[in-house]
Design a protein around this motif. Structure first.
Motif, PDB file in Angstrom:
ATOM      1  N   VAL A 139       0.851  -1.196   0.000  1.00  0.00           N
ATOM      2  CA  VAL A 139       0.000   0.000   0.000  1.00  0.00           C
ATOM      3  C   VAL A 139       0.887   1.247   0.000  1.00  0.00           C
ATOM      4  CG1 VAL A 139      -1.884   1.215   1.132  1.00  0.00           C
ATOM      5  CG2 VAL A 139      -1.737  -1.277   1.302  1.00  0.00           C
ATOM      6  N   PRO A 140       0.978   1.981  -1.110  1.00  0.00           N
ATOM      7  CA  PRO A 140       1.835   3.177  -1.173  1.00  0.00           C
ATOM      8  C   PRO A 140       1.386   4.225  -0.158  1.00  0.00           C
ATOM      9  CG  PRO A 140       1.102   2.509  -3.364  1.00  0.00           C
ATOM     10  CD  PRO A 140       0.289   1.731  -2.386  1.00  0.00           C
ATOM     11  N   ILE A 141       2.325   4.757   0.588  1.00  0.00           N
ATOM     12  CA  ILE A 141       1.964   5.711   1.638  1.00  0.00           C
ATOM     13  C   ILE A 141       1.356   6.978   1.054  1.00  0.00           C
ATOM     14  CG2 ILE A 141       4.258   6.796   1.742  1.00  0.00           C
ATOM     15  CD1 ILE A 141       3.804   6.979   4.817  1.00  0.00           C
ATOM     16  N   ASP A 142       1.818   7.409  -0.122  1.00  0.00           N
ATOM     17  CA  ASP A 142       1.270   8.645  -0.679  1.00  0.00           C
ATOM     18  C   ASP A 142      -0.194   8.479  -1.092  1.00  0.00           C
ATOM     19  OD1 ASP A 142       2.583   6.898  -2.485  1.00  0.00           O
ATOM     20  OD2 ASP A 142       2.403   8.352  -4.097  1.00  0.00           O
ATOM     21  N   SER A 143      -0.578   7.273  -1.532  1.00  0.00           N
ATOM     22  CA  SER A 143      -1.980   7.064  -1.904  1.00  0.00           C
ATOM     23  C   SER A 143      -2.877   7.074  -0.673  1.00  0.00           C
ATOM     24  CB  SER A 143      -2.146   5.742  -2.656  1.00  0.00           C
ATOM     25  OG  SER A 143      -1.953   4.627  -1.808  1.00  0.00           O
ATOM     26  N   ASN A 156       4.483  18.483  -4.701  1.00  0.00           N
ATOM     27  CA  ASN A 156       5.900  18.166  -4.807  1.00  0.00           C
ATOM     28  C   ASN A 156       6.720  19.020  -3.841  1.00  0.00           C
ATOM     29  OD1 ASN A 156       8.327  17.117  -5.794  1.00  0.00           O
ATOM     30  ND2 ASN A 156       8.504  18.762  -7.294  1.00  0.00           N
ATOM     31  N   ALA A 157       7.605  18.357  -3.096  1.00  0.00           N
ATOM     32  CA  ALA A 157       8.472  19.067  -2.157  1.00  0.00           C
ATOM     33  C   ALA A 157       9.928  19.002  -2.588  1.00  0.00           C
ATOM     34  CB  ALA A 157       8.323  18.474  -0.752  1.00  0.00           C
ATOM     35  N   PHE A 186       4.436  19.027   6.683  1.00  0.00           N
ATOM     36  CA  PHE A 186       4.218  17.583   6.697  1.00  0.00           C
ATOM     37  C   PHE A 186       4.779  17.009   5.401  1.00  0.00           C
ATOM     38  CE2 PHE A 186       1.703  13.823   5.769  1.00  0.00           C
ATOM     39  CZ  PHE A 186       1.584  13.194   6.999  1.00  0.00           C
ATOM     40  N   GLN A 187       5.742  16.086   5.495  1.00  0.00           N
ATOM     41  CA  GLN A 187       6.377  15.544   4.298  1.00  0.00           C
ATOM     42  C   GLN A 187       6.191  14.034   4.232  1.00  0.00           C
ATOM     43  OE1 GLN A 187      10.005  16.810   2.734  1.00  0.00           O
ATOM     44  NE2 GLN A 187       9.831  18.930   3.416  1.00  0.00           N
TER      45      GLN A 187
END
Length: 648
Positions: free
Chosen positions: A17-21, A31-32, A51-52
């Motif tokens: 499970v991708p954390i960004d999703s 985008n950082a 928060f990154q």
């Protein structure tokens, strides 16, 4: 005894499970730089995103409140779930079947309360949708059709029908394995004289989902005259449903809200449907309560508070709608977005407007027309007779008190000037001074202690990004984290700054510093927090483990952390952007050399200092050994300065 989830399955869930999703279901990410993403922290109030998220590492970290961790930690904290509940939810999302140890797996007994209540609501929604096709639900289908909603619209929004009998849903859910206690706790059933009965009977049903898209409650509309209940009946407060923390339609609207930086707040379920079907897919509504603080927090995380963000309220034109607008204005400054109000001709709501004039009229309605502050002040001023001096004075007193609550002085002055025009007072400066005076009085009474989230205030947050190159956080002598002894971190110190960069390399790009890094001792890191992280890497098997399985390596480092303070620092370092423009072997070599060189120089100074203090009391063999150590160290230091990383 409840079964323990197999460790390999937990790892599979983390990887699948991708954390960004997952994070994107709760807030907007942008985008950082350096492969990272940033957004407004969901765990504390802030105006600038600190928060990154690092998709490559599967980690998040907030440089404001210091919360951090992996996907599982994020879901546990934001939805207040246990570890097993979180793994079960993410496993279901990824289609992974979990194995349980220590007694096997019994789904009806081993799943957490939240998971069970969510499942009960999902089953109830399916039941209600199926009932909408039956003969009894003809009255519900007629209700929808009269408001311009066909079968496809009902299906899109999951609209259903609750049978008029006492316990149709209760018996259905019992057959699905849910206990009476779970049905009562969920709010789907209520106590009757002979046991649980359905809470909703003979009504049109709208499922209410949270930001993640999980159904947590229902809104039920009365259809028959012999129904003595309220026109709309909502799920009561339950462990998963808090009406002040949910917005109807947010699951459908969140992506478009984030994309367009615009949200439209309407008053009812049919208004949300009408707006979406007319192309206004950013529409959401509260669920039987006033628009308040928690709703604002949800929208702010999606809007990202950029300068072009807009929130448009479409309250009815009646007195209740006007009161709702004034309440919204009270919270206006908690947005960084611009706020507007849109009221349709003849006071029609979006649903009625769509029926009367079509989709184009709904789209035109929500194009920003009147700033919310202007509407609110005109409503106040309109209650007075402005043809008389006494009326103008009374109007000014009430309206000025509202303007005085604006925290940002430049905005306060601008609105005060406009208020002078609304009231008909030519001396604008008189009104400006009156508003400022009321604001000072409020502060003196303790009613205001500075900016708490209004527009135009200070943009920095403690520990958050401050405009450093590449978006890296600027830390100016933060206190040492709790649990550490020794001097506070000071990243103006070249030693601390270099140690931090080296640890970031070891966590994020271990291939660039291995195997040299693993030969570095804990004592080569002068800051106690950094020494603690170095020890965690050592206990996890060293940075070389990151060459085999990056995520497993980071997980092992986090598992080795003795407490949350160290764990949070690990996640911070694992997502923080590097200072250098080009992160390669040369850059890594410079950090390795500087940390080692400072350690060598410290040792030379320690030995020489000891010799100086002891003077002639040093025995000849010890003196010779010490002098030889200094000579060897000096040669090593010279080699490091001359040959760089090749001398390590």
């Amino acid at each position: 005894m409840a079964g323990r989830i197999n460790d390999d399955d937990v790892k599979a869930v983390r990887d699948a499970v991708p954390i960004d999703s997952v994070v994107s279901e709760y807030l907007q990410l942008r985008n950082a730089g350096g492969g990272n993403l940033k957004g407004l922290c969901p765990f504390h109030d802030e105006k600038s995103p600190s928060f990154q998220v690092s998709p490559g590492k599967g980690l998040f970290h907030c440089f404001g409140c210091q919360e951090g961790g992996d996907t599982i930690a994020f879901v546990m904290k934001i939805d207040h779930l246990s570890f097993s509940e979180t793994v079960e939810r993410l496993a279901a999302k990824a289609g992974i079947t979990l194995r349980y140890e220590e007694g096997g797996y019994n789904p009806s007994h081993q799943r957490g309360e939240r998971i069970r209540l969510i499942e009960a609501h999902k089953a109830a929604a399916e039941f209600y949708v199926a009932q909408l096709d039956g003969p009894e639900a003809e009255i519900g289908r007629k209700f929808l059709a009269e408001r311009g909603f066909d079968q496809a619209a009902a299906a899109h929004f999951g609209v259903g029908y609750s049978p008029a009998g006492w316990d149709h849903l209760t018996r259905y859910l019992r057959g699905r394995g849910f206990s009476d206690k779970e049905l009562i706790t969920s709010g789907l059933s209520q106590d009757g004289r002979r046991g649980p009965i359905d809470r909703f009977r003979g009504r049109l049903m709208w499922p209410i989902s949270d930001t993640a898209g999980e159904i947590v409650g229902f809104g039920a509309r009365k259809l028959r005259d012999d129904d003595n209940g309220p026109k709309y009946l909502n799920t009561p407060e339950t462990p998963i449903y808090k009406k002040s923390q949910v917005l109807y339609g947010i699951d459908l609207a969140k992506k478009d809200i984030a994309k367009a930086s615009r949200a439209v707040v309407v008053e009812g379920y049919t208004d949300v449907m009408a707006c979406h079907l007319a192309g206004v897919t950013t529409a959401i509504a509260t669920c039987g309560t006033a628009f308040g603080n928690d709703h604002i927090k949800i929208l702010r995380r999606l809007l990202m508070d950029n300068g072009s963000a807009r929130v448009i309220f479409t309250f009815d034109g009646d007195s209740a709608g006007q009161k709702a607008a004034l309440r919204a204005f009270e919270d206006d400054q908690k947005f960084a977005a611009e706020t507007y109000i849109a009221i349709a001709p003849d006071g029609m709501d979006p649903c009625d407007l769509r029926l009367a004039k079509g989709d184009d009229a709904v789209r035109d309605l929500v194009e920003p027309r009147t700033p919310l502050f202007e509407f609110a002040l005109r409503q106040i001023v309109g209650r007075y007779d402005l043809e008389t001096p006494a009326g103008r004075a009374a109007a000014l007193d009430e309206a000025a008190a509202v303007v005085a609550k604006i925290k940002t002085s430049s905005v306060q002055r601008e609105v005060a000037v406009q208020l002078a025009g609304f009231v008909g007072i030519l001396d604008q400066e008189f009104v400006v001074r009156r508003v400022a005076q009321l604001a000072r009085w409020a502060r003196d009474r303790g009613g205001d202690h500075g900016d708490r989230g209004g527009r135009g205030g200070p943009q920095g947050v403690r520990g958050g990004p401050q405009g450093q190159r590449g978006g890296a956080p600027q830390h100016t002598a933060p206190a040492a984290p709790a649990g550490f002894s020794g001097p506070a971190l000071n990243l103006r110190s070249p030693a601390h700054r270099t140690e931090r960069e080296l640890l970031k390399l070891a966590l994020q790009k271990p291939a660039l510093v291995s195997p040299a890094f693993d030969a570095y001792g804990v004592d080569e890191f002068t800051a106690p927090p950094y020494a603690a992280v170095r020890r965690c890497i050592e206990e996890a098997g060293g940075a070389e483990q990151g060459l085999v399985d990056d995520r497993a390596y980071l997980g092992a480092v986090l598992d080795a952390a003795p407490d949350d303070t160290v764990r949070n620092l690990v996640t911070e370092l694992a997502v923080e952007i590097f200072h250098g423009r080009t992160i390669d072997e040369t850059y890594a070599g410079v950090q390795l050399v500087h940390v080692r060189l400072r350690a060598v120089d410290r040792r030379i100074n320690d030995v020489q200092g000891s010799l100086a203090r002891l003077g002639s009391h040093v025995a000849p063999p010890e003196l010779a050994a010490a002098q030889n150590e200094v000579w060897v160290l000096q040669q090593y230091a010279q080699s490091l300065r001359t040959h760089g990383a090749a001398a390590l």
